[in-house]
Design a protein around this motif. Structure first.
Motif, PDB file in Angstrom:
ATOM      1  N   LYS A  32      18.139   6.976   2.439  1.00 52.48           N
ATOM      2  CA  LYS A  32      17.054   6.932   1.452  1.00 52.48           C
ATOM      3  C   LYS A  32      15.951   5.953   1.875  1.00 52.48           C
ATOM      4  CE  LYS A  32      19.889   8.129  -2.581  1.00 52.48           C
ATOM      5  NZ  LYS A  32      20.297   7.751  -3.957  1.00 52.48           N
ATOM      6  N   GLN A  33      15.516   6.096   3.122  1.00 52.17           N
ATOM      7  CA  GLN A  33      14.494   5.200   3.643  1.00 52.17           C
ATOM      8  C   GLN A  33      13.102   5.824   3.533  1.00 52.17           C
ATOM      9  OE1 GLN A  33      15.294   1.948   4.738  1.00 52.17           O
ATOM     10  NE2 GLN A  33      17.153   2.659   3.705  1.00 52.17           N
ATOM     11  N   THR A  34      12.079   4.960   3.464  1.00 57.30           N
ATOM     12  CA  THR A  34      10.689   5.405   3.420  1.00 57.30           C
ATOM     13  C   THR A  34       9.886   4.670   4.482  1.00 57.30           C
ATOM     14  OG1 THR A  34      10.734   5.945   1.062  1.00 57.30           O
ATOM     15  CG2 THR A  34       8.583   5.511   2.043  1.00 57.30           C
ATOM     16  N   ARG A  35       9.189   5.424   5.311  1.00 50.90           N
ATOM     17  CA  ARG A  35       8.276   4.850   6.300  1.00 50.90           C
ATOM     18  C   ARG A  35       6.859   5.246   5.924  1.00 50.90           C
ATOM     19  NH1 ARG A  35       9.805   5.889  12.360  1.00 50.90           N
ATOM     20  NH2 ARG A  35       8.502   4.017  12.528  1.00 50.90           N
ATOM     21  N   LEU A  36       5.932   4.309   6.016  1.00 52.54           N
ATOM     22  CA  LEU A  36       4.526   4.552   5.737  1.00 52.54           C
ATOM     23  C   LEU A  36       3.721   4.281   7.000  1.00 52.54           C
ATOM     24  CD1 LEU A  36       4.158   2.854   2.234  1.00 52.54           C
ATOM     25  CD2 LEU A  36       4.542   5.284   2.728  1.00 52.54           C
ATOM     26  N   PHE A  37       2.903   5.264   7.429  1.00 53.34           N
ATOM     27  CA  PHE A  37       2.067   5.120   8.608  1.00 53.34           C
ATOM     28  C   PHE A  37       0.624   4.948   8.139  1.00 53.34           C
ATOM     29  CE2 PHE A  37       5.125   8.023  11.213  1.00 53.34           C
ATOM     30  CZ  PHE A  37       6.084   7.022  11.185  1.00 53.34           C
ATOM     31  N   HIS A  38       0.053   3.788   8.450  1.00 51.77           N
ATOM     32  CA  HIS A  38      -1.278   3.424   7.968  1.00 51.77           C
ATOM     33  C   HIS A  38      -2.313   3.678   9.059  1.00 51.77           C
ATOM     34  CE1 HIS A  38       0.683   1.340   4.584  1.00 51.77           C
ATOM     35  NE2 HIS A  38       1.550   0.908   5.484  1.00 51.77           N
ATOM     36  N   PHE A  39      -3.314   4.485   8.761  1.00 53.21           N
ATOM     37  CA  PHE A  39      -4.399   4.759   9.695  1.00 53.21           C
ATOM     38  C   PHE A  39      -5.558   3.797   9.442  1.00 53.21           C
ATOM     39  CE2 PHE A  39      -1.994   8.627   9.605  1.00 53.21           C
ATOM     40  CZ  PHE A  39      -2.156   9.207  10.857  1.00 53.21           C
ATOM     41  N   GLY A  40      -6.259   3.447  10.525  1.00 52.13           N
ATOM     42  CA  GLY A  40      -7.458   2.635  10.397  1.00 52.13           C
ATOM     43  C   GLY A  40      -7.208   1.187  10.065  1.00 52.13           C
ATOM     44  N   GLN A  41      -6.002   0.681  10.312  1.00 53.41           N
ATOM     45  CA  GLN A  41      -5.675  -0.713  10.021  1.00 53.41           C
ATOM     46  C   GLN A  41      -5.744  -1.527  11.310  1.00 53.41           C
ATOM     47  OE1 GLN A  41      -5.058  -1.787   6.849  1.00 53.41           O
ATOM     48  NE2 GLN A  41      -5.499   0.300   6.203  1.00 53.41           N
ATOM     49  N   ALA A  42      -6.698  -2.432  11.398  1.00 54.08           N
ATOM     50  CA  ALA A  42      -6.861  -3.234  12.613  1.00 54.08           C
ATOM     51  C   ALA A  42      -5.836  -4.354  12.690  1.00 54.08           C
ATOM     52  CB  ALA A  42      -8.274  -3.816  12.661  1.00 54.08           C
ATOM     53  N   GLN A  43      -5.412  -4.865  11.551  1.00 58.10           N
ATOM     54  CA  GLN A  43      -4.478  -5.977  11.536  1.00 58.10           C
ATOM     55  C   GLN A  43      -3.369  -5.702  10.529  1.00 58.10           C
ATOM     56  OE1 GLN A  43      -6.810  -9.449  10.618  1.00 58.10           O
ATOM     57  NE2 GLN A  43      -7.500  -9.706  12.720  1.00 58.10           N
ATOM     58  N   THR A  44      -2.191  -6.206  10.841  1.00 58.25           N
ATOM     59  CA  THR A  44      -1.092  -6.069   9.892  1.00 58.25           C
ATOM     60  C   THR A  44      -1.254  -7.107   8.785  1.00 58.25           C
ATOM     61  OG1 THR A  44       0.284  -7.548  11.216  1.00 58.25           O
ATOM     62  CG2 THR A  44       0.481  -5.191  11.638  1.00 58.25           C
ATOM     63  N   PRO A  45      -0.836  -6.779   7.578  1.00 52.60           N
ATOM     64  CA  PRO A  45      -1.002  -7.704   6.467  1.00 52.60           C
ATOM     65  C   PRO A  45      -0.012  -8.859   6.543  1.00 52.60           C
ATOM     66  CG  PRO A  45       0.252  -5.815   5.760  1.00 52.60           C
ATOM     67  CD  PRO A  45      -0.176  -5.531   7.181  1.00 52.60           C
ATOM     68  N   ALA A  46      -0.329  -9.906   5.821  1.00 51.37           N
ATOM     69  CA  ALA A  46       0.607 -11.026   5.719  1.00 51.37           C
ATOM     70  C   ALA A  46       1.771 -10.617   4.828  1.00 51.37           C
ATOM     71  CB  ALA A  46      -0.115 -12.245   5.152  1.00 51.37           C
ATOM     72  N   GLY A  47       2.839 -11.366   4.934  1.00 49.86           N
ATOM     73  CA  GLY A  47       4.004 -11.057   4.116  1.00 49.86           C
ATOM     74  C   GLY A  47       5.259 -11.054   4.951  1.00 49.86           C
ATOM     75  N   ALA A  48       6.392 -10.983   4.287  1.00 51.07           N
ATOM     76  CA  ALA A  48       7.668 -11.053   4.975  1.00 51.07           C
ATOM     77  C   ALA A  48       7.944  -9.760   5.734  1.00 51.07           C
ATOM     78  CB  ALA A  48       8.777 -11.305   3.958  1.00 51.07           C
ATOM     79  N   PRO A  49       8.632  -9.846   6.875  1.00 54.29           N
ATOM     80  CA  PRO A  49       9.074  -8.634   7.578  1.00 54.29           C
ATOM     81  C   PRO A  49      10.002  -7.809   6.691  1.00 54.29           C
ATOM     82  CG  PRO A  49       9.261 -10.569   8.999  1.00 54.29           C
ATOM     83  CD  PRO A  49       8.977 -11.077   7.613  1.00 54.29           C
ATOM     84  N   SER A  50      10.159  -6.539   7.033  1.00 54.45           N
ATOM     85  CA  SER A  50      10.982  -5.644   6.229  1.00 54.45           C
ATOM     86  C   SER A  50      11.772  -4.702   7.131  1.00 54.45           C
ATOM     87  CB  SER A  50      10.111  -4.833   5.265  1.00 54.45           C
ATOM     88  OG  SER A  50       9.229  -3.988   5.992  1.00 54.45           O
ATOM     89  N   LEU A  51      12.690  -3.974   6.541  1.00 57.35           N
ATOM     90  CA  LEU A  51      13.539  -3.060   7.292  1.00 57.35           C
ATOM     91  C   LEU A  51      12.721  -2.041   8.078  1.00 57.35           C
ATOM     92  CD1 LEU A  51      16.626  -2.452   7.631  1.00 57.35           C
ATOM     93  CD2 LEU A  51      16.350  -0.752   5.818  1.00 57.35           C
TER      94      LEU A  51
END
Length: 242
Positions: free
Chosen positions: A117-136
């Protein structure tokens, strides 16, 4: 790397129009050279013994583990740990599973797996990764890429383009359920391509993991999925280590 050679006339026209205002780029969903949406099921054609069952500890000679990676793999005890460690971004596509691919919006491709039951999200047009804790599943940045003309791959007709996805900010996990580790510094690069063989459509996912903490060299594999006509066999189940 693909180089597109433009005629001199076209290059001259580009130079002459350098000052002209360019239109806004098309949204990723509209610009897609291939359609990845729908339901797909794993085709396990290699590494059967470590994908379909939990292999014996030490059965990882096919992987470029360094001394630290082998030591950690021997010490791991997946049966006593979080079973979802084998379902993180660098491992989930190796787990026999079904995928359901949809668009959340014009710039976010959404992949659900019935295994874990996993979900992956692929973000287009993102130059930088957001701040926040790492995740699975980490954070994935995607872009469409043209592909060199290659009309026949292993007897299958290839579609004209592919999706490149780079995933970082993953929590440490397992490539396979018997505890072969990837670290929190690992970088996962994937290429998603569509192929067809007669009436059958395939999704080819070429994966490369760079992880200097546990690997002597990048670990590369190609995973195969077959399109299903609908979601009648979709049956999500939580993470497990059988």
């Amino acid at each position: 790397m693909i180089f597109l050679l433009l005629p001199a006339v076209a290059l001259g026209a580009q130079r002459g129009q350098r000052g002209a205002a360019a239109g806004p780029p098309r949204p990723a969903r509209e610009a897609a050279p291939i359609d990845l949406t729908g339901y797909w099921v794993s085709v396990v054609s290699e590494d059967w013994r470590v994908r379909m069952v939990v292999a014996q500890k030490g059965d990882w000679q096919f992987m470029p583990l360094n001394a630290a990676g082998s030591r950690v793999a021997m010490a791991n005890n997946p049966a006593a740990e979080d079973p979802c460690k084998a379902y993180g971004a660098a491992g989930i596509m190796r787990v026999p599973t079904r995928l359901h691919v949809t668009w959340d919006n014009d710039s976010t491709l959404h992949i659900d797996t019935d295994a874990g039951k996993q979900t992956r999200l692929f973000h287009f047009g993102q130059a930088q990764t957001p701040a926040g804790a790492p995740s699975l599943q980490g954070y994935s940045v995607a872009q469409w890429e043209a592909r060199a003309s290659n009309p026949d791959v292993g007897g299958k007709q290839s579609a004209g383009g592919e999706l490149k996805v780079v995933t970082t900010r993953m929590t440490p996990g397992y490539y396979f359920k018997h505890g072969v580790p990837y670290s929190g510094n690992a970088v996962l690069t994937e290429y998603f391509a569509r192929l067809s063989e007669g009436p059958i459509d395939y999704l080819m996912v070429s994966t490369v993991v760079d992880d200097s903490q546990y690997l002597t060299q990048p670990f590369a594999k190609t995973l195969v999925f077959k399109r299903e006509p609908d979601g009648s066999k979709w049956n999500p189940a939580p993470c497990s280590i059988p």
